[in-house]
Design a protein around this motif. Structure first.
Motif, PDB file in Angstrom:
ATOM      1  N   ARG A 147       0.835  -1.205   0.000  1.00 49.99           N
ATOM      2  CA  ARG A 147       0.000   0.000   0.000  1.00 49.99           C
ATOM      3  C   ARG A 147       0.871   1.257   0.000  1.00 49.99           C
ATOM      4  N   LYS A 148       1.948   1.220   0.732  1.00 51.71           N
ATOM      5  CA  LYS A 148       2.819   2.391   0.854  1.00 51.71           C
ATOM      6  C   LYS A 148       3.583   2.672  -0.438  1.00 51.71           C
ATOM      7  N   PHE A 149       4.130   1.623  -1.060  1.00 52.50           N
ATOM      8  CA  PHE A 149       5.013   1.826  -2.207  1.00 52.50           C
ATOM      9  C   PHE A 149       4.349   1.567  -3.557  1.00 52.50           C
ATOM     10  N   GLY A 150       3.200   0.875  -3.564  1.00 56.04           N
ATOM     11  CA  GLY A 150       2.483   0.635  -4.811  1.00 56.04           C
ATOM     12  C   GLY A 150       3.332  -0.057  -5.861  1.00 56.04           C
ATOM     13  N   ALA A 151       3.362   0.518  -7.063  1.00 61.15           N
ATOM     14  CA  ALA A 151       4.095  -0.087  -8.175  1.00 61.15           C
ATOM     15  C   ALA A 151       5.601  -0.073  -7.969  1.00 61.15           C
ATOM     16  N   ASP A 152       6.092   0.699  -6.996  1.00 58.53           N
ATOM     17  CA  ASP A 152       7.530   0.721  -6.702  1.00 58.53           C
ATOM     18  C   ASP A 152       7.956  -0.456  -5.836  1.00 58.53           C
ATOM     19  N   ALA A 153       6.988  -1.279  -5.418  1.00 57.90           N
ATOM     20  CA  ALA A 153       7.296  -2.481  -4.644  1.00 57.90           C
ATOM     21  C   ALA A 153       6.961  -3.699  -5.490  1.00 57.90           C
ATOM     22  N   ARG A 154       7.871  -4.637  -5.535  1.00 51.69           N
ATOM     23  CA  ARG A 154       7.667  -5.875  -6.286  1.00 51.69           C
ATOM     24  C   ARG A 154       7.801  -7.062  -5.357  1.00 51.69           C
ATOM     25  N   VAL A 155       6.848  -7.988  -5.477  1.00 55.65           N
ATOM     26  CA  VAL A 155       6.953  -9.237  -4.740  1.00 55.65           C
ATOM     27  C   VAL A 155       7.952 -10.118  -5.453  1.00 55.65           C
ATOM     28  N   ILE A 156       8.898 -10.676  -4.710  1.00 50.36           N
ATOM     29  CA  ILE A 156       9.871 -11.587  -5.279  1.00 50.36           C
ATOM     30  C   ILE A 156       9.621 -12.981  -4.726  1.00 50.36           C
ATOM     31  N   ALA A 157       9.510 -13.938  -5.608  1.00 50.62           N
ATOM     32  CA  ALA A 157       9.331 -15.335  -5.202  1.00 50.62           C
ATOM     33  C   ALA A 157      10.619 -16.063  -5.564  1.00 50.62           C
ATOM     34  N   GLY A 168      12.292 -15.446  -8.250  1.00 51.30           N
ATOM     35  CA  GLY A 168      13.149 -14.422  -8.836  1.00 51.30           C
ATOM     36  C   GLY A 168      13.748 -14.808 -10.172  1.00 51.30           C
ATOM     37  N   THR A 169      13.323 -15.950 -10.734  1.00 47.98           N
ATOM     38  CA  THR A 169      13.943 -16.427 -11.965  1.00 47.98           C
ATOM     39  C   THR A 169      13.679 -15.506 -13.147  1.00 47.98           C
ATOM     40  N   ASP A 170      12.592 -14.766 -13.105  1.00 47.70           N
ATOM     41  CA  ASP A 170      12.308 -13.801 -14.173  1.00 47.70           C
ATOM     42  C   ASP A 170      12.523 -12.371 -13.696  1.00 47.70           C
ATOM     43  N   LEU A 171      12.117 -12.069 -12.479  1.00 42.42           N
ATOM     44  CA  LEU A 171      12.196 -10.694 -11.975  1.00 42.42           C
ATOM     45  C   LEU A 171      13.635 -10.180 -11.969  1.00 42.42           C
ATOM     46  N   ILE A 172      14.575 -10.999 -11.533  1.00 38.40           N
ATOM     47  CA  ILE A 172      15.968 -10.545 -11.466  1.00 38.40           C
ATOM     48  C   ILE A 172      16.481 -10.190 -12.856  1.00 38.40           C
ATOM     49  N   LEU A 173      16.124 -10.995 -13.855  1.00 37.96           N
ATOM     50  CA  LEU A 173      16.546 -10.699 -15.217  1.00 37.96           C
ATOM     51  C   LEU A 173      15.932  -9.396 -15.710  1.00 37.96           C
ATOM     52  N   ARG A 174      14.677  -9.177 -15.378  1.00 32.62           N
ATOM     53  CA  ARG A 174      14.026  -7.939 -15.823  1.00 32.62           C
ATOM     54  C   ARG A 174      14.606  -6.721 -15.109  1.00 32.62           C
ATOM     55  N   MET A 175      15.003  -6.896 -13.865  1.00 33.25           N
ATOM     56  CA  MET A 175      15.661  -5.798 -13.166  1.00 33.25           C
ATOM     57  C   MET A 175      17.027  -5.518 -13.782  1.00 33.25           C
ATOM     58  N   ARG A 176      17.723  -6.566 -14.141  1.00 30.80           N
ATOM     59  CA  ARG A 176      19.026  -6.388 -14.793  1.00 30.80           C
ATOM     60  C   ARG A 176      18.886  -5.618 -16.096  1.00 30.80           C
ATOM     61  N   ASP A 177      17.806  -5.920 -16.831  1.00 27.15           N
ATOM     62  CA  ASP A 177      17.581  -5.276 -18.127  1.00 27.15           C
ATOM     63  C   ASP A 177      16.838  -3.952 -18.005  1.00 27.15           C
ATOM     64  N   LYS A 178      16.625  -3.477 -16.775  1.00 26.21           N
ATOM     65  CA  LYS A 178      15.983  -2.186 -16.506  1.00 26.21           C
ATOM     66  C   LYS A 178      14.512  -2.145 -16.933  1.00 26.21           C
ATOM     67  N   SER A 229      12.477  -1.331 -12.089  1.00 30.10           N
ATOM     68  CA  SER A 229      13.452  -0.737 -11.160  1.00 30.10           C
ATOM     69  C   SER A 229      12.758  -0.466  -9.834  1.00 30.10           C
ATOM     70  N   PRO A 230      12.375  -1.520  -9.128  1.00 34.06           N
ATOM     71  CA  PRO A 230      11.622  -1.326  -7.883  1.00 34.06           C
ATOM     72  C   PRO A 230      12.479  -0.708  -6.781  1.00 34.06           C
ATOM     73  N   LYS A 231      11.807   0.015  -5.897  1.00 32.42           N
ATOM     74  CA  LYS A 231      12.481   0.556  -4.723  1.00 32.42           C
ATOM     75  C   LYS A 231      12.526  -0.458  -3.590  1.00 32.42           C
ATOM     76  N   VAL A 232      11.543  -1.375  -3.602  1.00 34.79           N
ATOM     77  CA  VAL A 232      11.425  -2.364  -2.526  1.00 34.79           C
ATOM     78  C   VAL A 232      11.116  -3.729  -3.124  1.00 34.79           C
ATOM     79  N   LEU A 233      11.801  -4.750  -2.619  1.00 29.88           N
ATOM     80  CA  LEU A 233      11.471  -6.132  -2.943  1.00 29.88           C
ATOM     81  C   LEU A 233      10.835  -6.770  -1.711  1.00 29.88           C
TER      82      LEU A 233
END
Length: 292
Positions: A20-30, A32-42, A45-49
Motif C-alpha cells: 500500500r505504501k510503495f504501490g508499483a515501486d514495490a515488487r513481490v519476489i518469489a 526471482g527467476t524472471d524478476l531478477i533478469l528484468r531488473m538487470r535489463d531495466k 526498477s523497484p524501490k522495494v522487494l
C-alpha cells in the motif's frame, strides 16, 4: 540506481502495508527467476522487494470442490504432490519440461502467472481447468477467473497495492481428460513457440458436455478457441469433428513472427497440435471406458 530495499515481512498484513505504501515501486519476489533478469535489463526498477517466504503461501488444500494452490508453490513442489498429479495431470505435464531442476526448485506458480508472458507454460492448463486467482489488498479481496487476469504481454489487471496469494482450481468432473502440449526449439530450457491445453468432459450419453481449447504464445495473452470449442460441445466425438475443431482453432489466433518462429509456422502448428491434443484426450477417455 541504488539497489532496492529488501523486506521479508512476518505476516500478510505487513506485506500488504508495504504494498500500500510503495504501490508499483514495490515488487513481490518469489523464485526471482524472471524478476531478477528484468531488473538487470531495466524493465523494472523497484524501490522495494517484498519476499513472502515467511508466510504460508506454499500450501495445497481443498475447499468446497476446489483445490487451493498457494502462489509460492514451486514447480518442484507441484511435481512432488500426489494430489496435484492425480487431479490435474495437464498442469503437471506443463511443469515437467520447464527449464531444469535448479530453476524448477525456485520458480513459483504465482510468479509464472504474474509475469504475464503470452508463452507462460502453466497458464493454458490452469485456464483449461477454469482456475481463478485470489488477489488481496489492505482494503479488499477479490477473486477473478485467470483468463481475465491478463491485459496484454507483461500486463495484468492486478492493482499496485494487490498481492496474488493463491490459485483456485475446481476439481474436474468425472469422465474428464486434459492434456498439455508444448512446441519449442528443444524439449526443455526453451520458451514455447506454441503451447496449449485441451480438456474434454463427456456426459452419460457420451456427448461432450464441456470442452476447453486454450492456446498460448499465439496471441497477446493466453486465449480460448471459443469457435473451435463450440464445434465439439454437445456432440459425439469423431475424427472429422476433431479435424475441423483444430482447423478452426488455428484461424482464431493472432500470432506474430519473432526470433523463435514465423507467424505462419505458429498457425500451421497450432492446427497440428490441437488435433493431436484432442485426439490424446479422446483416447484417454476411451481408455477410461467412456466411449465404448
Amino acid at each position: 540506481m541504488s539497489a532496492p530495499e529488501y523486506r521479508a515481512p512476518e505476516s500478510l498484513d505487513d506485506a500488504l502495508s508495504i504494498k500500500r505504501k510503495f504501490g508499483a515501486d514495490a515488487r513481490v519476489i518469489a523464485g526471482g527467476t524472471d524478476l531478477i533478469l528484468r531488473m538487470r535489463d531495466k524493465v523494472f526498477s523497484p524501490k522495494v522487494l517484498i519476499d513472502l517466504r515467511r508466510l504460508s503461501l506454499a500450501t495445497i488444500s481443498c475447499h468446497a470442490g476446489e483445490m487451493h494452490l498457494g502462489a509460492y508453490l514451486t514447480l518442484s513442489q507441484i511435481l512432488a504432490s500426489a494430489e496435484i498429479v492425480a487431479v490435474f495431470p495437464a498442469l503437471v505435464e506443463a511443469c515437467r519440461p520447464f527449464a531444469g531442476p535448479p530453476i524448477r526448485n525456485l520458480a513459483t506458480l504465482g510468479g509464472n502467472i504474474v509475469n504475464a508472458s503470452p508463452a507462460a507454460d502453466l497458464v493454458p492448463p490452469l485456464i483449461a481447468y477454469d482456475a481463478s486467482v485470489a488477489l488481496v489488498s489492505s482494503s479488499a479481496n477479490r477473486v477473478l477467473p485467470l483468463l481475465e487476469f491478463f491485459a496484454g504481454p507483461g500486463k495484468t489487471v492486478m492493482k499496485p497495492d494487490e498481492i496474488l496469494t493463491e490459485i483456485r482450481v475446481p476439481l474436474p468432473p468425472p469422465d474428464t481428460a486434459a492434456t498439455f502440449t508444448k512446441l519449442g526449439q528443444r524439449q526443455s530450457m526453451a520458451i514455447s513457440i506454441v503451447n496449449l491445453s485441451t480438456r474434454l468432459t463427456l456426459n452419460e450419453a457420451r456427448r461432450v458436455s464441456d470442452v476447453r481449447i486454450v492456446l498460448g504464445s499465439v496471441a497477446p495473452t493466453a486465449m480460448r478457441a471459443l469457435a473451435a470449442e463450440a464445434i465439439l460441445r454437445g456432440k459425439e466425438l469423431s475424427n472429422d469433428q476433431l479435424e475441423l475443431a483444430a482447423k478452426v482453432a488455428s484461424s482464431e489466433i493472432s500470432p506474430i513472427s519473432d526470433v523463435r518462429s514465423s507467424k505462419d509456422y505458429r498457425r500451421r502448428m497450432t492446427e497440428v497440435l490441437v488435433r493431436r491434443a484432442l485426439m490424446a484426450a479422446w483416447d484417454e477417455l476411451r481408455g477410461m471406458g467412456c466411449d465404448d
